[in-house]
Design an enzyme around this catalytic site. Structure first.
Site, mmCIF file in Angstrom:
data_model
loop_
_atom_site.group_PDB
_atom_site.id
_atom_site.type_symbol
_atom_site.label_atom_id
_atom_site.label_comp_id
_atom_site.label_asym_id
_atom_site.label_seq_id
_atom_site.Cartn_x
_atom_site.Cartn_y
_atom_site.Cartn_z
ATOM 1 C CG ASP A 1 8.366 4.122 -3.003
ATOM 2 O OD1 ASP A 1 7.648 3.760 -2.053
ATOM 3 O OD2 ASP A 1 8.292 5.269 -3.507
ATOM 4 C CB SER A 2 8.810 0.629 1.852
ATOM 5 O OG SER A 2 8.265 -0.537 1.280
ATOM 6 C CG ASP B 1 5.119 2.029 -4.414
ATOM 7 O OD1 ASP B 1 3.947 2.393 -4.638
ATOM 8 O OD2 ASP B 1 5.584 1.883 -3.270
ATOM 9 C CE LYS C 1 1.659 1.871 -2.919
ATOM 10 N NZ LYS C 1 2.409 3.097 -2.571
ATOM 11 C CD GLU D 1 4.218 7.640 -2.296
ATOM 12 O OE1 GLU D 1 4.594 8.759 -1.901
ATOM 13 O OE2 GLU D 1 4.771 6.579 -1.981
ATOM 14 C CD GLU E 1 2.137 5.268 4.388
ATOM 15 O OE1 GLU E 1 2.159 5.008 3.169
ATOM 16 O OE2 GLU E 1 3.156 5.229 5.099
#
Ligand code: KIV
Length: 264
Positions: free
Chosen positions: A45-46, A84, A112, A114, A181
């Protein structure tokens, strides 16, 4: 290279072979990375920052993620595609299943998410519905407003223990991969040694099982601030394919990231 699965990544960890992975958002780059033998591609999602010009990942939608996942998945032959789940699309197990289905239908093989140990029920439910999960801890960008900025996580004994406990809980719930990260290098190493599943670091030192880089950081074209853990492999080689090959070999040998590209 044959088709990469989560078992292939697990085998690399078990055989102590470090591996490099990279983000991809479109067909052309996904195809280049796939042909260079990158074992796994993350549709991160960057893309909110590097493709959409946003300041954070918060405004990225699950439809954006599904669109870019489909672009990548269509052009990949062997690389494992991880996608993501975007902000606030997995706060309950039910919502997580509905939204993960969109990414799996778009061609992802792993999703993925978070966050910490509170996500264990989400990991379990996804797994029970056929969705392998990569957990992401440390500087989780979707929490930028909670952290008050992009700050190193896991510094100090108590914070490091909290992250280690979270990682173990997510592994116990069934996560098949873990991204760590922006944590101190010794914590990155501890996570990789403590978990059975592969630990992929970004700004987590060279003691993790794998590395991930945002492709723009590897090519020196990051819009705005370039992180300390980045390295411009394109400047060193003058060729995109050679840059990717150099990145992979430097990860495999343990030369990347070096001490200056890590946090202590
Ligand atoms: O969105 C992303 O690109 C990521 C990586 C930085 C791990 O989550």
């Amino acid at each position: 290279m044959s088709k990469v699965t989560i078992s292939s990544l697990q085998k690399m960890k078990d055989e102590h072979k470090r591996f490099g992975t990279i983000t991809a958002y479109d067909a052309a780059f996904a195809s280049l990375f796939d042909s260079c033998g990158v074992p796994a591609l993350l549709v991160g999602d960057s893309l909110g920052m590097v493709m959409q010009g946003r300041e954070s990942t918060i405004g990225v939608t699950i439809e954006d993620m599904a669109y870019h996942t489909a672009c990548v998945a269509r052009s990949v032959k062997n690389s494992l595609v991880i996608a993501d789940m975007s902000f606030m699309t997995y706060d309950t197990p039910e919502k997580a299943c509905l939204n993960a289905a969109k990414l799996m239908e778009a061609g992802a093989s792993v999703v993925k998410i978070e966050g910490g140990d509170w996500l264990a029920p989400v990991v379990e439910r996804l797994l029970h519905n056929g969705v392998p999960v990569c957990a992401h801890i440390g500087l989780t960008p979707q929490f930028v407003n909670v952290f008050g900025g992009y700050k190193i996580q896991g510094r100090g004994e108590e914070n490091a223990k909290r992250l280690l406990d979270a990682a173990l809980a997510l592994e116990a719930a069934g996560a098949c991969l873990l991204v760590a990260e922006c944590v101190p290098a010794d914590l990155g190493t501890l996570l990789a040694r403590s978990l059975k599943i592969p630990v992929i670091g970004i700004g987590a030192g060279n003691g993790t099982d794998g590395q991930i880089l945002v492709m723009h950081d590897a090519f020196g074209i990051t819009p705005g601030h370039t992180p300390k853990f980045a390295r411009n492999f394109l400047a060193e080689t003058g060729d995109m394919r050679k840059a990717v090959e150099l990145y992979l070999s430097e990860v495999e040998s343990g030369a990347f990231p070096n001490h200056q590209q890590s946090f202590s």
